[in-house]
Design a protein around this motif. Structure first.
Motif, short mmCIF file in Angstrom:
data_model
loop_
_atom_site.label_atom_id
_atom_site.label_comp_id
_atom_site.label_asym_id
_atom_site.label_seq_id
_atom_site.Cartn_x
_atom_site.Cartn_y
_atom_site.Cartn_z
N TYR A 86 75.52 140.35 84.21
CA TYR A 86 74.75 139.88 83.08
C TYR A 86 73.81 140.94 82.52
O TYR A 86 73.25 140.76 81.43
CB TYR A 86 73.95 138.62 83.47
CG TYR A 86 72.96 138.83 84.59
CD1 TYR A 86 73.35 138.68 85.92
CD2 TYR A 86 71.64 139.18 84.32
CE1 TYR A 86 72.45 138.88 86.95
CE2 TYR A 86 70.74 139.38 85.34
CZ TYR A 86 71.15 139.22 86.66
OH TYR A 86 70.25 139.43 87.68
N LEU A 87 73.62 142.05 83.26
CA LEU A 87 72.78 143.13 82.75
C LEU A 87 73.58 144.29 82.16
O LEU A 87 73.01 145.19 81.56
CB LEU A 87 71.89 143.67 83.88
CG LEU A 87 70.76 142.75 84.35
CD1 LEU A 87 69.98 143.39 85.47
CD2 LEU A 87 69.84 142.40 83.19
N VAL A 88 74.92 144.28 82.33
CA VAL A 88 75.74 145.37 81.80
C VAL A 88 75.65 145.46 80.27
O VAL A 88 75.50 146.57 79.72
CB VAL A 88 77.21 145.19 82.26
CG1 VAL A 88 78.12 146.17 81.51
CG2 VAL A 88 77.32 145.42 83.76
N PRO A 89 75.72 144.33 79.51
CA PRO A 89 75.55 144.46 78.05
C PRO A 89 74.20 145.06 77.67
O PRO A 89 74.10 145.80 76.69
CB PRO A 89 75.67 143.01 77.56
CG PRO A 89 76.48 142.33 78.61
CD PRO A 89 76.07 142.96 79.91
N LEU A 90 73.16 144.77 78.48
CA LEU A 90 71.85 145.34 78.20
C LEU A 90 71.88 146.86 78.35
O LEU A 90 71.30 147.59 77.54
CB LEU A 90 70.80 144.75 79.15
CG LEU A 90 69.40 145.34 79.06
CD1 LEU A 90 68.77 145.02 77.71
CD2 LEU A 90 68.52 144.81 80.18
N LEU A 93 74.68 148.32 75.50
CA LEU A 93 74.39 148.09 74.07
C LEU A 93 72.90 147.94 73.80
O LEU A 93 72.38 148.50 72.84
CB LEU A 93 75.12 146.83 73.59
CG LEU A 93 76.65 146.88 73.65
CD1 LEU A 93 77.23 145.53 73.25
CD2 LEU A 93 77.19 147.97 72.74
N GLY A 94 72.21 147.18 74.65
CA GLY A 94 70.82 146.84 74.36
C GLY A 94 69.90 148.04 74.36
O GLY A 94 69.22 148.30 73.35
N ILE A 95 69.88 148.79 75.46
CA ILE A 95 68.94 149.91 75.57
C ILE A 95 69.21 151.00 74.53
O ILE A 95 68.28 151.44 73.82
CB ILE A 95 68.97 150.48 77.01
CG1 ILE A 95 68.43 149.43 77.99
CG2 ILE A 95 68.16 151.76 77.09
CD1 ILE A 95 68.47 149.86 79.43
N PRO A 96 70.48 151.49 74.38
CA PRO A 96 70.71 152.51 73.33
C PRO A 96 70.37 152.01 71.94
O PRO A 96 69.83 152.75 71.11
CB PRO A 96 72.21 152.81 73.48
CG PRO A 96 72.55 152.44 74.88
CD PRO A 96 71.69 151.25 75.19
N THR A 97 70.69 150.74 71.64
CA THR A 97 70.40 150.21 70.30
C THR A 97 68.90 150.14 70.04
O THR A 97 68.42 150.53 68.97
CB THR A 97 71.01 148.81 70.15
OG1 THR A 97 72.43 148.89 70.38
CG2 THR A 97 70.77 148.26 68.76
N VAL A 98 68.15 149.66 71.03
CA VAL A 98 66.71 149.58 70.87
C VAL A 98 66.11 150.98 70.68
O VAL A 98 65.22 151.18 69.82
CB VAL A 98 66.08 148.89 72.10
CG1 VAL A 98 64.56 149.02 72.08
CG2 VAL A 98 66.46 147.42 72.13
#
Length: 244
Positions: A86-90, A93-98
């Motif tokens: 459940y943390l792999v999308p973060l 995608l999440g961290i680089p996008t932020v």
């Protein structure tokens, strides 16, 4: 930026603009020449030193372990650290996008005229932290073991036993990791969810003898491990029988 600072900035900008050279064609021509020089150097080095293409691809091999180029080691290590599904999308995608959004918005957020690093402690500290974090993750990624290794905590009983028991546990863990079991099974946070069942607590469901029989006569499409050398097979069974 208050009114006086803005007026001072505009006066300085007008003076520099009057003294400077125009962007077109001066800067464009200068950048174009530099780009041609860089490309010429790269092409020359690839011809003289040769380009490393690696071995020819073999689609039938199951031993190939993919690794990214060195400049992606920090992302590679980040994905290794963040293993729960459940943390792999973060992480991907999440961290680089932020980070990209923050970089895009930075000129709109930080509108102060000050540019000296010692007077911008938050921006300076953030920059240093990001550079150090990327350098540290790159170092860990460069020294990371094979992705086919199993990273789980050794049971307390095995650690207390030590000696031959601990050696057999580690040897069995290596055999399981190198035999491709993680392609279909999950052990802890290692491996894939299916098509085989998770092996994290296989010893709670099957005794050691049943594990050995399953490895010899498995249900398709799982391959049989009856042809493994006897010591490796025993180590594999011993390791799996500790997973509770």
């Amino acid at each position: 930026m208050n009114r006086q600072e803005k007026e001072a900035y505009l006066r300085e900008y007008a003076q520099l603009k009057a003294q400077g050279k125009p962007f077109f064609p001066y800067a464009v021509a200068k950048d174009s020449i530099m780009a041609v020089v860089v490309m010429a150097v790269i092409i020359t080095l690839s011809i003289v030193l040769g380009a490393e293409l690696g071995p020819k691809a073999d689609p039938t091999t199951t031993t190939y372990v993919p690794r990214p180029e060195w400049y992606f080691y920090f992302l590679f290590e980040l994905l290794r650290i963040i293993k729960p599904d459940y943390l792999v999308p973060l992480a991907t995608l999440g961290i680089p996008t932020v980070c990209l959004i923050i970089l895009f918005l930075l000129p709109f957020i930080d509108r102060g005229p000050e540019r000296r690093p010692e007077r911008r402690p938050i921006a300076t500290a953030t920059g240093i932290f990001v550079i150090c974090a990327m350098a540290y993750l790159t170092y860990l990624g460069a020294n990371a073991g094979s992705p086919t290794q199993i990273e789980i905590e050794t049971p307390a009983a095995v650690q207390q036993a030590g000696g031959k028991t601990l050696a057999q546990y580690n040897a069995g863990k290596a055999v399981v990791a190198q035999s491709g079991c993680l392609a279909c099974h999950k052990i802890g946070e290692n491996g894939n969810d299916g098509p085989g069942p998770p092996l994290t607590d296989i010893a709670n469901r099957l005794p050691e003898q049943a594990i050995a029989r399953t490895l010899i006569n498995p249900t398709a499409p799982m391959p049989s491990f009856k042809d493994l050398p006897q010591d490796k097979f025993n180590n594999m069974v011993a390791f799996l029988s500790t997973l509770k």
